[in-house]
Design a protein around this motif. Structure first.
Motif, short mmCIF file in Angstrom:
data_model
loop_
_atom_site.label_atom_id
_atom_site.label_comp_id
_atom_site.label_asym_id
_atom_site.label_seq_id
_atom_site.Cartn_x
_atom_site.Cartn_y
_atom_site.Cartn_z
N ASN A 43 12.84 6.66 -4.42
CA ASN A 43 11.39 5.96 -4.03
C ASN A 43 10.33 6.46 -4.64
O ASN A 43 10.57 7.49 -5.65
CB ASN A 43 11.13 5.62 -2.57
N LYS A 47 14.82 -6.39 -6.00
CA LYS A 47 15.94 -6.25 -5.36
C LYS A 47 15.85 -7.54 -4.17
O LYS A 47 17.00 -8.12 -3.78
CB LYS A 47 16.24 -5.01 -4.66
N ILE A 83 13.82 -1.33 -6.44
CA ILE A 83 14.44 0.02 -6.63
C ILE A 83 14.32 0.39 -8.02
O ILE A 83 13.92 -0.32 -9.09
CB ILE A 83 16.02 -0.44 -6.37
N TYR A 119 14.07 2.73 -1.64
CA TYR A 119 13.36 1.39 -2.60
C TYR A 119 11.97 1.55 -2.05
O TYR A 119 11.42 2.40 -1.08
CB TYR A 119 13.98 0.30 -1.79
#
Length: 273
Positions: free
Chosen positions: A35, A14, A29, A67
């Motif tokens: 996550n 990302k 991600i 993330y």
């Protein structure tokens, strides 16, 4: 162990932020969202397709829900291939592996972090976890050392950490340049420039082996007990599930018994020191 941890998954790049001339923080991600649900201090196996797999510490806190981040130095085939990826490219991951830092044992206590070089990368996961769970933990001292000013990691976060009540950040370099007005010397010297209270404090060390040995001596001089000095062991993990033996240290496997160990545990494994 959750069987899903054995299976490779896809992650999508990302963002990439350069930390030093050869080290960057990569934000990934998961296609399914969420996550890694990791514990600070855990690591994973990262695959760059066509180049291979490498073990990497997770530098983000599990409190960052959408993330995860890896801080990686460009030092070999897999890591250099990672540095060449473009935003949107896919990698493979397995894990997270290992035991992680003792976040429950740390509750209600102070924490001192001593990092050298890339050592701040795994420690950052726990530091930012404490930031987001601030009421559960006491005072925090972050002591970070690097060879030169340009080798320091996460400089963009120093002011944020320093602005938090009960946090103190101290930094040093081995060799200064014209841009550096701070401390010059080994990172262990910063311990004597703080008001660290040994009672009710746990120490977390991560960095080169020589740094670990001398910082441990400093912590012992200050009165820290062996079971509250905690570090991560760096070994080249292959399978990640304690089968191949590549990360064997004495009677322990770093991938499943670690990578986090107390100094008390390390002393029982001479190969670890």
């Amino acid at each position: 162990m959750d069987k899903e941890l054995y299976l490779p998954r896809i992650a999508i790049l990302k963002n990439k932020m350069d930390e030093t001339p050869d080290t960057s923080t990569f934000t990934f991600i998961l296609p399914e969202g969420g996550n890694l649900n990791h514990i600070p201090g855990q690591c994973l196996q990262l695959t760059v397709f066509g180049y291979g797999e490498a073990p990497i510490s997770i530098t983000s806190s599990p409190t960052q829900k959408d993330y995860f981040q890896l801080c990686v130095r460009n030092v070999g085939n897999v890591t250099s291939a990672l540095h060449r990826l473009d935003i949107g490219d896919k990698v493979g991951i397995r894990g997270p592996w290992g035991n992680g830092f003792p976040i429950d044992r740390l509750k209600g206590k102070n924490a001192v972090f001593v990092a050298g070089g890339l050592g701040l990368a795994p420690l950052r996961s726990l530091i930012n976890y404490i930031v987001d769970k601030r009421d559960d933990y006491g005072k925090v001292w972050i002591l970070s050392g690097a060879r030169t000013p340009k080798d320091h990691l996460f400089r963009s976060e120093w002011n944020r950490w320093n602005s938090i009540d009960g946090f103190e950040v101290l930094t040093t370099v081995d060799r200064a340049d014209d841009t550096w007005n701070g401390n010059v010397g080994v990172v262990g010297s910063l311990l004597y420039k703080t008001d660290i209270q040994v009672e009710n404090t746990m120490a977390f060390i991560c960095g080169p082996p020589i740094m670990f040995r001398f910082v441990t001596i400093d912590l012992k001089k200050l009165g820290f007990a062996d079971d509250v000095i905690i570090s991560t062991l760096e070994r080249h993990m292959k399978c990640g599930v304690g089968k191949c033996g590549h990360c064997n240290v004495g009677s322990k496997y770093v991938c499943v018994d670690g990578p986090v160990f107390t100094y008390e545990e390390m002393k029982k494994q001479p190969e670890a020191l």
